[in-house]
Design an enzyme around this catalytic site. Structure first.
Site, PDB file in Angstrom:
ATOM      1  N   LEU A   1      30.843  35.844  64.257  1.00 25.05           N
ATOM      2  CA  LEU A   1      30.799  35.574  62.806  1.00 25.05           C
ATOM      3  C   LEU A   1      32.225  35.307  62.335  1.00 25.05           C
ATOM      4  O   LEU A   1      33.141  36.067  62.658  1.00 25.05           O
ATOM      5  CB  LEU A   1      30.237  36.790  62.065  1.00 25.05           C
ATOM      6  CG  LEU A   1      30.329  36.744  60.534  1.00 25.05           C
ATOM      7  CD1 LEU A   1      29.413  35.651  59.959  1.00 25.05           C
ATOM      8  CD2 LEU A   1      29.950  38.099  59.920  1.00 25.05           C
TER       9      LEU A   1
ATOM     10  N   HIS B   1      34.449  50.295  42.928  1.00 23.59           N
ATOM     11  CA  HIS B   1      35.141  49.498  43.946  1.00 23.59           C
ATOM     12  C   HIS B   1      34.981  50.145  45.328  1.00 23.59           C
ATOM     13  O   HIS B   1      34.787  49.460  46.328  1.00 23.59           O
ATOM     14  CB  HIS B   1      36.617  49.337  43.584  1.00 23.59           C
ATOM     15  CG  HIS B   1      36.842  48.502  42.342  1.00 23.59           C
ATOM     16  ND1 HIS B   1      36.223  47.287  42.148  1.00 23.59           N
ATOM     17  CD2 HIS B   1      37.611  48.712  41.235  1.00 23.59           C
ATOM     18  CE1 HIS B   1      36.593  46.776  40.976  1.00 23.59           C
ATOM     19  NE2 HIS B   1      37.425  47.622  40.402  1.00 23.59           N
TER      20      HIS B   1
ATOM     21  N   GLU C   1      42.998  35.153  38.953  1.00 25.42           N
ATOM     22  CA  GLU C   1      42.939  35.678  37.575  1.00 25.42           C
ATOM     23  C   GLU C   1      42.830  37.200  37.533  1.00 25.42           C
ATOM     24  O   GLU C   1      43.105  37.815  36.497  1.00 25.42           O
ATOM     25  CB  GLU C   1      41.761  35.051  36.821  1.00 25.42           C
ATOM     26  CG  GLU C   1      41.929  33.574  36.504  1.00 25.42           C
ATOM     27  CD  GLU C   1      41.772  32.662  37.733  1.00 25.42           C
ATOM     28  OE1 GLU C   1      41.055  33.045  38.690  1.00 25.42           O
ATOM     29  OE2 GLU C   1      42.378  31.574  37.734  1.00 25.42           O
TER      30      GLU C   1
ATOM     31  N   ILE D   1      31.047  30.442  38.149  1.00 27.34           N
ATOM     32  CA  ILE D   1      31.706  30.279  39.447  1.00 27.34           C
ATOM     33  C   ILE D   1      33.048  31.017  39.493  1.00 27.34           C
ATOM     34  O   ILE D   1      33.538  31.363  40.558  1.00 27.34           O
ATOM     35  CB  ILE D   1      31.911  28.764  39.723  1.00 27.34           C
ATOM     36  CG1 ILE D   1      30.561  28.019  39.760  1.00 27.34           C
ATOM     37  CG2 ILE D   1      32.684  28.502  40.996  1.00 27.34           C
ATOM     38  CD1 ILE D   1      29.596  28.526  40.800  1.00 27.34           C
ATOM     39  N   SER D   2      33.637  31.251  38.313  1.00 29.74           N
ATOM     40  CA  SER D   2      34.892  32.018  38.215  1.00 29.74           C
ATOM     41  C   SER D   2      35.972  31.551  39.191  1.00 29.74           C
ATOM     42  O   SER D   2      36.625  32.377  39.846  1.00 29.74           O
ATOM     43  CB  SER D   2      34.621  33.523  38.376  1.00 29.74           C
ATOM     44  OG  SER D   2      33.763  33.985  37.357  1.00 29.74           O
TER      45      SER D   2
ATOM     46  N   ASP E   1      30.414  40.762  42.508  1.00 25.00           N
ATOM     47  CA  ASP E   1      30.735  41.172  41.137  1.00 25.00           C
ATOM     48  C   ASP E   1      29.838  42.323  40.689  1.00 25.00           C
ATOM     49  O   ASP E   1      28.689  42.423  41.122  1.00 25.00           O
ATOM     50  CB  ASP E   1      30.558  39.959  40.202  1.00 25.00           C
ATOM     51  CG  ASP E   1      31.223  40.183  38.852  1.00 25.00           C
ATOM     52  OD1 ASP E   1      32.145  41.022  38.764  1.00 25.00           O
ATOM     53  OD2 ASP E   1      30.815  39.517  37.883  1.00 25.00           O
ATOM     54  N   GLY E   2      30.388  43.153  39.809  1.00 24.03           N
ATOM     55  CA  GLY E   2      29.590  44.218  39.196  1.00 24.03           C
ATOM     56  C   GLY E   2      29.994  45.634  39.584  1.00 24.03           C
ATOM     57  O   GLY E   2      29.311  46.593  39.207  1.00 24.03           O
TER      58      GLY E   2
HETATM   59  C1  IPE Z   1      35.020  37.116  40.162  1.00 28.19           C
HETATM   60  O1  IPE Z   1      34.679  38.245  39.417  1.00 28.19           O
HETATM   61  C2  IPE Z   1      36.098  37.432  41.147  1.00 28.19           C
HETATM   62  C3  IPE Z   1      35.723  38.321  42.248  1.00 28.19           C
HETATM   63  C4  IPE Z   1      34.547  38.808  42.500  1.00 28.19           C
HETATM   64  C5  IPE Z   1      36.794  38.626  43.155  1.00 28.19           C
HETATM   65  P1  IPE Z   1      35.334  38.519  37.989  1.00 28.19           P
HETATM   66  O2  IPE Z   1      34.740  39.789  37.495  1.00 28.19           O
HETATM   67  O3  IPE Z   1      36.809  38.462  38.086  1.00 28.19           O
HETATM   68  O4  IPE Z   1      34.822  37.268  37.150  1.00 28.19           O
HETATM   69  P2  IPE Z   1      34.771  37.017  35.582  1.00 28.19           P
HETATM   70  O5  IPE Z   1      36.110  37.411  35.020  1.00 28.19           O
HETATM   71  O6  IPE Z   1      33.686  37.878  35.027  1.00 28.19           O
HETATM   72  O7  IPE Z   1      34.454  35.564  35.433  1.00 28.19           O
HETATM   73  C1  IPE Z   2      34.105  42.824  41.250  1.00 25.92           C
HETATM   74  O1  IPE Z   2      33.675  43.784  40.349  1.00 25.92           O
HETATM   75  C2  IPE Z   2      35.372  43.223  41.967  1.00 25.92           C
HETATM   76  C3  IPE Z   2      36.533  42.405  41.627  1.00 25.92           C
HETATM   77  C4  IPE Z   2      36.552  41.414  40.774  1.00 25.92           C
HETATM   78  C5  IPE Z   2      37.756  42.721  42.316  1.00 25.92           C
HETATM   79  P1  IPE Z   2      34.278  43.885  38.880  1.00 25.92           P
HETATM   80  O2  IPE Z   2      35.457  44.802  38.920  1.00 25.92           O
HETATM   81  O3  IPE Z   2      34.542  42.545  38.307  1.00 25.92           O
HETATM   82  O4  IPE Z   2      33.078  44.582  38.133  1.00 25.92           O
HETATM   83  P2  IPE Z   2      32.552  44.282  36.662  1.00 25.92           P
HETATM   84  O5  IPE Z   2      32.278  42.806  36.582  1.00 25.92           O
HETATM   85  O6  IPE Z   2      33.636  44.710  35.737  1.00 25.92           O
HETATM   86  O7  IPE Z   2      31.321  45.113  36.546  1.00 25.92           O
HETATM   87 MG    MG Z   3      33.462  41.237  37.176  1.00 29.65          MG
END
Ligand code: IPE
Ligand code: IPE
Ligand code: MG
Length: 246
Positions: A131, A37, A67, A194-195, A20-21
């Site tokens: 792996l 990305h 989601e 945990i999403s 994430d991030g």
């Molecule tokens: C969780 O990240 C899903 C993935 C990393 C694929 P999200 O960015 O979708 O999670 P929320 O919406 O902040 O909980």
């Molecule tokens: C994780 O990064 C990638 C996916 C969920 C596909 P995000 O796109 O959720 O990045 P933030 O959370 O908006 O920074």
């Molecule tokens: Mg995110």
């Protein structure tokens, strides 16, 4: 670079990652989310290679959640295109590195071209054992629990026997049933949730949350997580003095 002693830490057998991030990484640089990305793909490559080198047996990556379909259509389509181009570019490397790749999730909801590339990647890496890489795409822990419940309920109805439903048989119907439960979950990006990731499987997983954004998560960051994991005492409900008993 890795610190000289980092290889001394025994890594977890199964590492799961909520990557994430990416969006925030890009926004902080006044770049479009797409740039985050794309950089995220590089962190995926480095994580796979470090895990393979360090003897991790299973690596499970959350790439796209059930989601995430709720995101704007252009971001969804960009993520799908990135998945396609990563498969086209990276599968040769996986083969060379002895990585077996599987994709779990609602694969039917993905475009035909992507499904074809996934099948091809799974076939080409099937014989690899170094792996086990699992990519969770269009995946949600609740989806998996419901599809497993349906499969078991069908069997129990056929056999007219409710005792056909137990924890072991339930776990065997879950999509990543080929893997043991994760030992370590890493979530980057600062959120402590945990999403809808591996809900059933994470009952006793050690949870590591870091503020580092996914595109910045490199081999050193992974070693920090492994070091943290090595200091955990896993009790599985027991008390400390009885931990060595079966
Ligand atoms: C969780 O990240 C899903 C993935 C990393 C694929 P999200 O960015 O979708 O999670 P929320 O919406 O902040 O909980
Ligand atoms: C994780 O990064 C990638 C996916 C969920 C596909 P995000 O796109 O959720 O990045 P933030 O959370 O908006 O920074
Ligand atoms: Mg995110």
């Amino acid at each position: 670079m890795n610190s000289p002693n980092s290889d001394a830490v025994v890594p977890p057998r199964h590492v799961a990652v909520i990557m994430d991030g990416n969006g925030r990484w890009a926004t902080a640089r006044h770049l479009p989310r797409a740039a985050g990305h794309s950089r995220g793909v590089e962190a995926v490559r480095s994580t796979i290679e470090t895990c393979a080198r360090r003897g991790v047996e299973y690596l499970t990556l959350f790439a796209f959640s059930s989601e995430n379909w709720r995101r704007p259509a252009d971001e969804v389509s960009l993520l799908m295109r990135l998945f396609v181009s990563s498969l086209q570019r990276e599968v040769g490397r996986l083969v060379e590195n002895g990585v077996r790749m599987r994709v779990v999730g609602q694969v039917d909801s993905l475009e035909p071209e992507l499904r074809r590339l996934i099948r091809d990647a799974e076939d080409r890496t099937e014989g690899n054992e170094r792996l086990n890489l699992t990519v969770c795409a269009s995946y949600g822990g609740r989806w998996d629990i419901v599809q497993a419940a349906r499969a078991l309920a069908k069997r129990a109805a056929r056999e007219g026997n409710l005792s056909a439903i137990d924890e072991q048989r339930f776990a065997a119907e879950l999509a990543p049933a080929f893997a043991p439960d994760p030992d370590l979950l890493i979530r980057t990006g600062g959120e402590r949730r945990i999403s809808n990731f591996l809900l059933w499987q994470m009952a006793y997983t050690e949870l590591y949350f870091t503020d580092v954004l996914w595109p910045d998560f490199d081999a050193d960051q992974l070693e920090i997580a492994f070091g943290w994991f090595a200091r955990r005492e896993r009790r599985f409900g027991r008390v400390e003095s009885t931990l060595s008993r079966p």
